[in-house]
Design a protein around this motif. Structure first.
Motif, PDB file in Angstrom:
ATOM      1  N   GLU A  84      -8.203 -21.489  -8.720  1.00 63.89           N
ATOM      2  CA  GLU A  84      -8.705 -20.173  -8.321  1.00 63.89           C
ATOM      3  C   GLU A  84     -10.181 -19.987  -8.645  1.00 63.89           C
ATOM      4  N   LYS A 111      -7.516 -20.275  -1.787  1.00 63.58           N
ATOM      5  CA  LYS A 111      -7.313 -19.150  -2.696  1.00 63.58           C
ATOM      6  C   LYS A 111      -8.499 -18.958  -3.635  1.00 63.58           C
ATOM      7  N   TYR A 112      -9.546 -19.706  -3.405  1.00 63.28           N
ATOM      8  CA  TYR A 112     -10.730 -19.610  -4.259  1.00 63.28           C
ATOM      9  C   TYR A 112     -11.960 -19.473  -3.368  1.00 63.28           C
TER      10      TYR A 112
END
Length: 310
Positions: A84, A111-112
């Motif tokens: 993340e 997701k990052y």
């Protein structure tokens, strides 16, 4: 600082060598920087203790497939594995288009936060501990070599000297390390510089990807603790190396010698050479630069902290 070679071959994967990727572990930060990301790099990571979520920067030397085809998969897997924290990719113009197209066509969602920086020559990254500089090398396409410089660090606190003056450990030690002078409770004024050891000289690593011998390679490698240089061919194949914009073992060693480097590790080895040929390649380099080694996949090189200067 520790180097881990994830792939040491040239052009395409071979049974004994995967294509190019080099990990730099920054032990003080618990961070990992990658230099190039050839096909299968994420598979190579599975055979190490390196965690994709710990990779915070990826530096690409050039856009040939054996240096970038593993990048989309690794970026996606980092997300699937719970990564993340932000990640930044640095590379020549065109790297942004390659990444964005690959992720878009494959419907890969990260997701990052991913940043892509298309670089030129000069300083490409700097923080309070490191400077990363890039210079153009001599290859068939636009290619950069990288020089990673650790900034000099303050010396250690001379605790024995303080104790001899009756100054006991406590918050005062932190002040002595960070302030020019400190007044003690008894009225004494300390010149804090007298209680700090000599600065610790920072380490230097040069990573010279695909290239023919060139002066920019010497500049990047100047006084380096470790030079990682491609040596696609043995010394007798010099004309072939020049034709394909690569270097030989001997030429890489000459670069390290001219640069006054401390150690050389050869990588990007042609698939025509097997691991049993490593002694030959190493011997050729040592004829010019004695402190030479040849990388193989998963080889580790620890670059220790330097002793205080006197």
């Amino acid at each position: 600082m520790e180097i881990v070679f994830l792939g040491t071959g040239a052009g395409m994967p071979a049974k004994q060598r995967n294509v190019t990727s080099i990990a730099l572990k920054i032990l003080s930060k618990g961070a990992i920087w990658l230099f190039d990301c050839g096909e299968g790099t994420q598979h190579q990571l599975l055979h190490t203790s390196l965690k994709p979520r710990k990779i915070e920067k990826i530096f690409i030397t050039h856009l040939h497939g054996d240096h970038i085809f593993g990048l989309p998969g690794l970026l996606g897997s980092r997300s699937f594995l719970g990564g993340e924290e932000p990640l930044t990719v640095y590379g020549p113009p065109g790297i942004r288009s390659f990444i964005e197209t690959s992720l878009s066509v494959s419907s890969t969602r990260l997701k990052y936060d991913l940043s892509v920086v298309e670089i030129g020559e000069g300083t490409v990254y700097e923080d309070d501990q490191f400077i990363v500089e890039a210079k153009r090398l001599d290859h068939a396409v636009l290619t950069f070599g990288y020089r990673i410089v650790e900034k000099d660090q303050p010396g250690t606190l001379l605790v024995d000297k303080l104790m001899a003056l009756g100054i006991q450990p406590g918050p005062i030690y932190k002040r002595i390390k960070s302030e020019p002078t400190v007044r003690l409770d008894d009225g004494r004024v300390l010149d804090c510089s007298e209680f700090i050891g000599p600065p610790k000289k920072g380490r230097i690593v040069a990573i010279l990807g695909d290239t023919r011998p060139c002066e920019n390679g010497v500049a990047l490698a100047k006084d380096a603790d470790l030079v990682i240089h491609e040596a696609t061919f043995e010394k007798k194949a010099e004309s072939l190396a020049a034709e394909y914009f690569h270097s030989t073992t001997r030429q890489a060693a000459e670069i390290a010698k001219k640069a006054n480097a401390k150690a050389l590790c050869l990588t990007h080895i042609s698939s025509r050479y097997e691991l049993k040929d490593n002694p030959l390649l190493e011997r050729e380099a040592k004829e010019i630069f004695p402190n030479s080694t040849v990388a193989k996949d998963f080889k580790k090189i620890l670059i220790p902290v330097k002793k205080d200067r006197h």
